[in-house]
Design an enzyme around this catalytic site. Structure first.
Site, PDB file in Angstrom:
ATOM      1  N   CYS A  76      40.876  40.842  50.777  1.00 31.16           N
ATOM      2  CA  CYS A  76      40.323  39.961  51.807  1.00 31.16           C
ATOM      3  C   CYS A  76      41.101  38.653  51.879  1.00 31.16           C
ATOM      4  CB  CYS A  76      38.861  39.676  51.498  1.00 31.16           C
ATOM      5  SG  CYS A  76      38.645  38.730  49.979  1.00 31.16           S
ATOM      6  N   ARG A 128      45.545  39.450  37.961  1.00 34.95           N
ATOM      7  CA  ARG A 128      46.859  39.537  38.593  1.00 34.95           C
ATOM      8  C   ARG A 128      48.007  39.298  37.619  1.00 34.95           C
ATOM      9  NH1 ARG A 128      49.177  35.768  42.505  1.00 34.95           N
ATOM     10  NH2 ARG A 128      50.715  36.779  43.821  1.00 34.95           N
TER      11      ARG A 128
END
Ligand code: CFN
Length: 538
Positions: A56, A90
């Site tokens: 998103c 990440r």
């Protein structure tokens, strides 16, 4: 098999007509006959109900661009899930340095206002204000980011007012990003929002005098698994001064001085092209597209950089470092190449790596037969020359452009520090002699397939048709291929491995790929197409 022989309709058979019509525009086969890339639909809304791999707008802003700035505290204003699931996954590494001591490192922490039902009903501004007060009192950050999640946009909390009041109270910059998850069609909108705010609020506010020649920034490098450090090692060895890597292992205190650099390198074009272009307009900073993924690609990028500065010593030193690095890695690379040669792969990643990793795989003798981007724009597939600007892009409609004028006090003649005039530079780029990492299509082999916003169902179908030896993808689709007996490497976080960039990274990558290809476990799985309908083996 190639998709031209196959006919896309066959894959699309179970789709309703409307969906079929939509998805067909997102798939392109490369045939020798087409002189240029056929138009591919990209950066448009995913068909509702389809299991897409996309993230998103909040993910693109907080998770990708602003989250890694190590000395800023980034507050997720929203329910705890958004902060929690974007925390640490990440693998954008960071460490202390002379300008940023350990007490200013916040990358491993997660800050969220943890909005509850009553906050949604009565508003979350007070809670956010309180959180900023606490964060300042406990951590004394140099600056703060506030990132919005979906409900914040829906209930209308005034982040601008909260940030302004907090700035006045605490005397530090408090930046807010209206990056509600639903904005735009993917992460891409979030990149754009983050770029605009960093440009407006941080870049150009620094007054440090940077020392030395060949001062560069590396934009669009996020130091996943330490990639940025490997690139920095090589560049420093050659004689470059790296001011900041945006935003991997970056610090607010360095980003302030971004405009003092002589050249911006752009590794990931998709997430940060806006800053590169805006800096060229406002400060005259030239930028060069590079790719440090792949041995040959790294060498070409280093030579391109040296060409830009045009200094004989720098060119000689570049060649010396290339020679030394090649001598160090070649024997080992050759060993892994013997295992990898002739194998095929799929590459399904966000907006840049599906292209960049094709160079590294080619170093190992492997070819990508199907490549997909989650959220790239048409220029990432087709190249900037084909489509200079696409105003109809879904996210550009939602995000106001910053209309920047050259800053008379800080604007420098473009290419002042480079030996190459702007005219010559532009000409060389046009001729494909510099910064030649533009658009995936030209680098795809004949008979391969490019697919935009691939989904779970199409991934399964394509695996069944092409039988790739290895799939590079994300955590969401990784296990689809595992169940089909095809190994998969996470290309977003490298599955706890890395770095994969530069010379030393290539060896680690080659080792991981060779391991995946030689693991006997995959041969013990019976893929679904070899099973009878009751689920047993045929
Ligand atoms: S590090 Fe980058 S290289 S920033 Fe971007 S477009 Fe993502 S987080 Mo995942 S791996 Fe991926 Fe690229 Fe640029 Fe990463 S291909 S999807 S938003 N991406």
């Amino acid at each position: 098999m190639t998709l031209t022989e196959l006919n896309t309709d066959e894959i699309m058979t179970p789709y309703p007509d409307k969906v079929k019509k939509n998805r067909k525009k997102h798939i392109v086969a490369k045939t020798g006959e087409a002189a240029s890339c056929p138009q591919i639909e990209a950066n448009t809304r995913t068909v509702p109900g389809i299991i897409s791999q996309r993230g998103c707008c909040y993910a693109g802003c907080k998770g990708v661009v602003v989250g890694p700035i190590k000395d800023m505290i980034t507050i997720t204003h929203g329910p705890i899930g958004c902060g929690y699931y974007s925390w640490g996954t990440r693998r954008n590494k960071a460490r202390a340095d002379e300008k940023t001591p350990p007490e200013h490192l916040f990358g491993t922490m997660c800050f969220s206002t943890d909005m509850q039902e009553s906050d949604i009903v009565f508003g979350g501004e007070k809670k956010l204000t309180k959180m900023i007060d606490e964060v300042v009192e406990i951590f004394h950050p140099r600056a703060i980011n506030i990132c919005s999640t979906c409900p914040i946009g829906l209930i209308g909390d005034d982040l601008s007012a909260v940030s302004k009041a907090a700035e006045a109270k605490h005397g530090i910059p408090v930046l807010h990003y209206n990056c509600e998850g639903y904005k735009g069609v993917s992460q891409s909108a979030g990149h754009h929002i983050a770029n605009n705010q960093i440009m407006e609020r941080i870049i150009g506010t620094g007054t440090d005098e940077l020392e030395g020649d060949y001062i560069i920034n590396i934009l669009g490098e996020y130091n996943i698994g330490g990639d940025g450090w490997e690139i920095e090692r090589i560049l420093k060895d050659i004689g470059y001064n790296v001011n900041s890597i945006l935003t991997g292992d970056s610090a607010y205190v360095n980003i302030k001085n971004l405009h003092k650099a002589h050249l911006n390198l752009v590794q990931c074009h998709r997430s940060i092209n806006y800053i590169a272009e805006m800096m060229e307009t406002k400060y005259g900073t030239p930028w060069l597209k590079v790719n440090f993924i792949g041995v040959e690609a790294t060498i070409e990028s280093l030579r391109d950089m040296a060409q830009c500065f045009g200094d004989e010593d720098l060119i000689a030193r570049t060649e010396m470092v290339i020679e030394r690095e090649l001598a160090a890695i070649s024997p080992e690379l050759e060993r892994y190449r013997k295992i990898c040669e002739g194998k095929t792969a799929f590459a399904f990643v966000g907006g840049s790596r599906s292209h960049h990793y094709q160079y590294l795989l080619r170093d190992l003798g492997m070819e990508v037969v199907v490549a997909g981007y989650e959220f790239a724009h048409r220029d990432d597939y087709e190249g900037r020359e084909v489509i200079p600007t696409i105003k109809s892009d879904a996210d550009s409609k939602n995000i106001p452009e910053l209309h920047l004028e050259p800053d008379p006090e800080m604007y420098e003649e473009p290419h002042l520090h480079l030996k190459m005039s702007k005219g010559k530079y532009d000409k060389m780029v046009e001729m494909g002699k510099l910064g030649n990492y533009d658009g995936m299509y030209p680098d795809m082999i004949d008979g391969s397939v490019m697919i935009d916003d691939p989904n779970h169902y199409e991934t399964e179908e394509l695996i069944e048709i092409f039988h790739p030896d290895l799939i590079f993808s994300g955590v969401r689709d990784k296990y689809i291929s595992h169940k089909m007996g095809v190994p998969s490497k996470q290309m977003h976080s490298y599955d706890y491995s890395g770095p994969y960039a530069g010379f030393r990274g290539a060896i680690i990558f080659a080792q991981d790929v060779a391991n995946a290809l030689s693991t006997p476990a995959w041969k013990m799985i019976t893929p679904p197409w070899e099973k009878d309908e009751t689920g047993g083996d045929e």
